[in-house]
Design a protein around this motif. Structure first.
Motif, short mmCIF file in Angstrom:
data_model
loop_
_atom_site.label_atom_id
_atom_site.label_comp_id
_atom_site.label_asym_id
_atom_site.label_seq_id
_atom_site.Cartn_x
_atom_site.Cartn_y
_atom_site.Cartn_z
N THR A 1 4.80 6.10 4.04
CA THR A 1 4.73 7.52 4.42
C THR A 1 4.87 8.38 3.18
O THR A 1 5.43 7.97 2.16
N SER B 1 0.03 1.17 10.56
CA SER B 1 0.34 -0.26 10.51
C SER B 1 1.75 -0.53 10.04
O SER B 1 2.31 -1.59 10.31
N THR C 1 -8.66 7.53 8.51
CA THR C 1 -8.81 6.14 8.12
C THR C 1 -9.44 6.10 6.74
O THR C 1 -10.54 6.62 6.53
N SER D 1 1.57 5.73 7.90
CA SER D 1 0.69 4.61 8.19
C SER D 1 0.87 4.15 9.64
O SER D 1 1.99 4.03 10.13
N ASP E 1 -6.00 2.00 5.09
CA ASP E 1 -5.14 2.10 6.26
C ASP E 1 -5.55 3.34 7.05
O ASP E 1 -6.34 4.18 6.59
N THR E 2 -4.98 3.44 8.26
CA THR E 2 -5.11 4.65 9.06
C THR E 2 -3.77 5.38 9.04
O THR E 2 -2.71 4.76 9.23
N PHE E 3 -3.82 6.68 8.81
CA PHE E 3 -2.61 7.48 8.67
C PHE E 3 -2.61 8.60 9.71
O PHE E 3 -3.60 9.33 9.85
N ALA F 1 -5.11 7.07 -0.09
CA ALA F 1 -4.59 5.72 0.14
C ALA F 1 -4.42 5.04 -1.21
O ALA F 1 -5.39 4.89 -1.96
N VAL G 1 0.61 5.97 0.27
CA VAL G 1 -0.16 7.15 0.62
C VAL G 1 0.37 8.33 -0.18
O VAL G 1 1.57 8.39 -0.49
N ASN H 1 0.83 -1.20 0.00
CA ASN H 1 0.00 0.00 0.00
C ASN H 1 0.87 1.25 0.00
O ASN H 1 2.10 1.18 0.15
#
Length: 546
Positions: free
Chosen positions: A533, A528, A435, A526, A412-414, A406, A383, A381
Motif C-alpha cells: 500500500t 492480492s 490494473t 493491492s 497488480d490490481t490496486f 506499480a 506501489v 512488489n
C-alpha cells in the motif's frame, strides 16, 4: 568472548574493534524480529526444494561465538515468519578462527551426495598466523539437523600471516560439477583475487582457476555470490575493494566455470542516477527477476536516503536493462560514513519465497554492543502514489491528476480511495481501481466539488439564498448608516458623500475572498496483498467570496 572471526586487512572482525565503532540502536522496521537473542553474524539462508519431506522449509545459518566458535543452524517451517534453532556446525578447528560461511542445497547429485544435501563452508584458521587458512566444507543429509566434515575446497599455500582465504560460495556448473568460489589473498602480485575450484564428488577438488584477477595490484575483488539464470548462463555479483571502494559489480559465465575475461571489473550494479552499493553485495533470483543488496547505499561516495534499507531489482532477470529500487524487508540504522563494519547490514542475504511474491532477508545489527541477526518477510512488489494539491472555488469543481505506479517484481490490481475528514465537498475518483503491469503507471483524476456548506464558511449558513455581506443606507445631511454584517464576512464602509442638504453618495469596497485549506489522502492498496500500500497526502484549498 574469544577473539572474534578473523578477517582480512580491509575488515578485521576483532572484538577490540567493536569499541571504536558507533553502535546503532536496535533497528525498528515493521515485522522484523531477531533470529536469536545471542550473537549471530554473517547469516545465510536456503529454501529446501529437493527433500522428500521438508520442501518449503527455510534453513538459515549464522556464526556465533557465545560459548565458543560455531555455526548456528535455524529452521523456519512457516515461510520465514518464525525461526527456531535446529542445530549447529561444530569443529575443534573453529578455535583457530571462523568466518564468512556459505550455505547451499545441492539441486542435483554430486558423486555420492544426493540432491537435497546441504553444504556449509567457512573460512577457518584466521586467528593462527603461523598456519595456512582453509575453506572447510560440511554436509547435512537431514535438512540441516546434523552435520559432518566433508572436505576442504581450498587450503592456503602460505601461512595466514601471508594472506587468507575467505567467503566461499557454491554453484552447480553446467556440466554438473560442484563449484566452490572464494576470495584468495595469497596470490603473489595481487592484494586479493576471486578464484574457483571444481569437484565431481565434493571431496576431491581441481586446481584453482582465476575468476576475477585485476591487473591493478591494489584491487581486491571478493564476496562472490552466484546464481544460475533462466537462460542457463550464470551471473556473479562481487565487490571490488581497494581504489574502487568495494563497489558492487556483476559478470557473466556461460557455464559457471568460464568467467573470461578475468582481468576486468565487470558491470556496475547501479541505478540510472549512479546510486550503487559499496561492500558485501548479495544476489538472488525471485520470480525470474534479480534482487541485489549491499551494505552501504551510496551516490558519488556519500550515503543516501535508504541506506541500510534498500534492495535493487532487475526485471530483465539477467542484469541488463538497468536496476530500480525497493525498500528491503529489514531496515538497519546505519552509522555515518562509507567505511562499513563487520556487523551492520554486513553481507545480508535475500531469499525469494515459493509464492514468488515475497522475499526474506536476514541482516545483522548491533543490539547494545552485541551483533545480532534480524529477519523479515516483505512483498516483492510495491506501489507509489504521486500528485499535487487541488484548489477550487465554491460554485465550481476542480480536478487534480495523480499517478499510481506499480514497482517491484510484478504487476497488480490496486484499489483506490480518498479520505478527507471535514472537507465540505463531494470528492470523486475517475477510477476506483487500476490494473498495472510490471513497472507500469497510470493517472487518475481526483475531482473536488464544494458543497453548499462551503459557501458560508464556518457555521455553514448556506440554505439556498444569497447571504448578504452588508447593507448600507445613506440619506440626508445626517448621513444615517445602517450596517448589517453576515456572520462570515467583514464589510468596509466608506463615507456617504454630499453636502449642504443634498443627498449623499456612498460606496462599498469589494470583499476579499477567503480560502480554507483541508487535508486529504489518496490511498492505493493491492488486491492480492493488503501489505502492499501507499498513500499521498495533499491539500484541498476551497476559496469562497468574502
Amino acid at each position: 568472548m574469544p577473539t572474534v572471526i578473523s578477517k582480512h586487512a580491509r575488515r578485521s572482525w576483532l572484538v577490540a574493534g567493536v569499541a571504536a565503532l558507533t553502535l546503532g540502536a536496535t533497528s525498528a522496521h515493521a515485522g522484523q524480529a531477531l533470529i536469536s537473542d545471542h550473537q549471530e553474524l554473517y547469516p545465510r539462508a536456503v529454501l529446501i526444494a529437493h527433500s522428500a519431506t521438508h520442501n518449503g522449509d527455510i534453513v538459515a545459518s549464522a556464526s556465533s561465538f557465545d560459548g565458543g566458535g560455531h555455526q548456528d543452524i535455524f529452521v523456519s517451517r512457516d515461510s520465514g515468519r518464525t525461526f527456531s534453532l535446529m542445530g549447529a556446525v561444530t569443529d575443534a578447528a573453529f578455535t583457530k578462527g571462523l568466518c564468512c560461511g556459505g550455505l547451499y542445497e545441492l539441486p542435483s547429485a554430486v558423486g555420492a551426495l544426493p540432491a537435497g544435501t546441504l553444504l556449509w563452508a567457512g573460512s577457518v584458521g584466521g586467528d593462527t598466523s603461523s598456519a595456512p587458512m582453509e575453506i572447510r566444507i560440511y554436509a547435512s543429509r537431514d535438512e540441516g539437523a546434523t552435520w559432518s566434515y566433508l572436505s576442504n575446497c581450498a587450503t592456503g599455500t602460505v601461512p595466514r600471516s601471508g594472506g587468507g582465504l575467505w567467503e566461499p560460495n557454491f554453484a552447480i556448473a553446467g556440466n554438473g560439477d560442484l563449484v566452490c568460489y572464494y576470495s584468495d589473498e595469497t596470490r603473489a602480485g595481487h592484494s586479493q583475487i576471486l578464484t574457483e575450484v571444481t569437484s565431481h564428488d565434493g571431496v576431491t577438488w581441481s586446481a584453482p582457476v582465476d575468476v576475477v584477477s585485476s591487473p591493478t595490484q591494489a584491487d581486491r575483488p571478493g564476496m562472490a555470490s552466484v546464481v544460475k539464470l533462466a537462460s542457463g548462463s550464470y551471473l556473479m555479483s562481487f565487490e571490488m575493494c581497494g581504489p574502487l571502494n568495494c563497489a558492487a559489480f556483476t559478470k557473466t559465465s556461460p557455464d559457471g566455470v568460464n568467467w573470461s575475461p578475468t582481468d576486468g571489473h565487470g558491470t556496475a550494479i547501479a541505478l540510472a542516477d549512479g546510486t550503487t552499493f559499496w561492500h558485501t553485495p548479495t544476489l538472488t533470483l525471485a520470480n525470474g527477476q534479480l534482487l541485489a543488496t549491499g551494505q552501504i547505499l551510496t551516490k558519488n561516495g556519500t550515503p543516501v536516503t535508504g541506506n541500510g534499507g534498500t534492495l535493487f531489482i532487475n526485471r530483465a532477470g539477467d542484469g541488463t536493462g538497468g536496476w530500480t529500487s525497493l525498500p528491503s524487508p529489514v531496515a538497519i540504522t546505519m552509522p555515518s560514513g562509507t567505511a562499513g563494519n563487520y556487523c551492520q547490514n554486513y553481507s545480508s542475504p535475500l531469499l525469494a519465497l515459493p509464492d514468488g511474491r515475497h522475499v526474506l532477508q536476514l541482516a545483522s545489527d548491533f543490539s547494545g554492543t552485541v551483533c545480532k541477526t534480524w529477519f523479515n518477510v516483505a512483498p516483492l512488489n510495491g506501489v507509489t502514489v504521486s500528485g499535487n494539491d487541488v484548489s477550487v472555488n465554491t460554485g465550481a469543481s476542480a480536478s487534480g491528476t495523480f499517478t499510481i505506479g506499480a514497482t517491484g517484481g510484478f504487476g497488480d490490481t490496486f484499489n483506490l480511495s480518498v479520505s478527507a475528514p471535514g472537507l465540505p465537498a463531494d470528492v470523486s475518483l475517475s477510477a476506483s481501481s487500476l490494473t498495472l503491469g510490471v513497472g507500469a503507471s497510470s493517472d487518475v483524476q481526483v475531482t473536488v466539488k464544494p458543497t453548499a456548506t462551503a459557501m458560508n464558511g464556518v457555521g455553514g449558513l448556506f440554505g439556498g439564498t444569497i447571504a448578504m455581506a452588508g447593507l448600507v443606507f445613506c440619506a440626508g445631511p445626517r448621513r444615517r448608516k445602517l450596517a448589517i454584517a453576515a456572520a462570515a464576512a467583514v464589510t468596509t464602509l466608506s463615507g456617504c458623500g454630499g453636502g449642504g442638504g443634498g443627498s449623499g453618495g456612498g460606496s462599498v469596497s469589494t470583499p476579499t475572498p477567503v480560502t480554507t485549506s483541508y487535508k486529504a489522502t489518496l490511498t492505493a492498496v493491492s488486491t492480492s496483498d493488503p501489505q502492499v500500500t501507499a498513500s499521498r497526502d495533499f491539500t484541498v484549498r476551497i476559496t469562497r467570496p468574502g
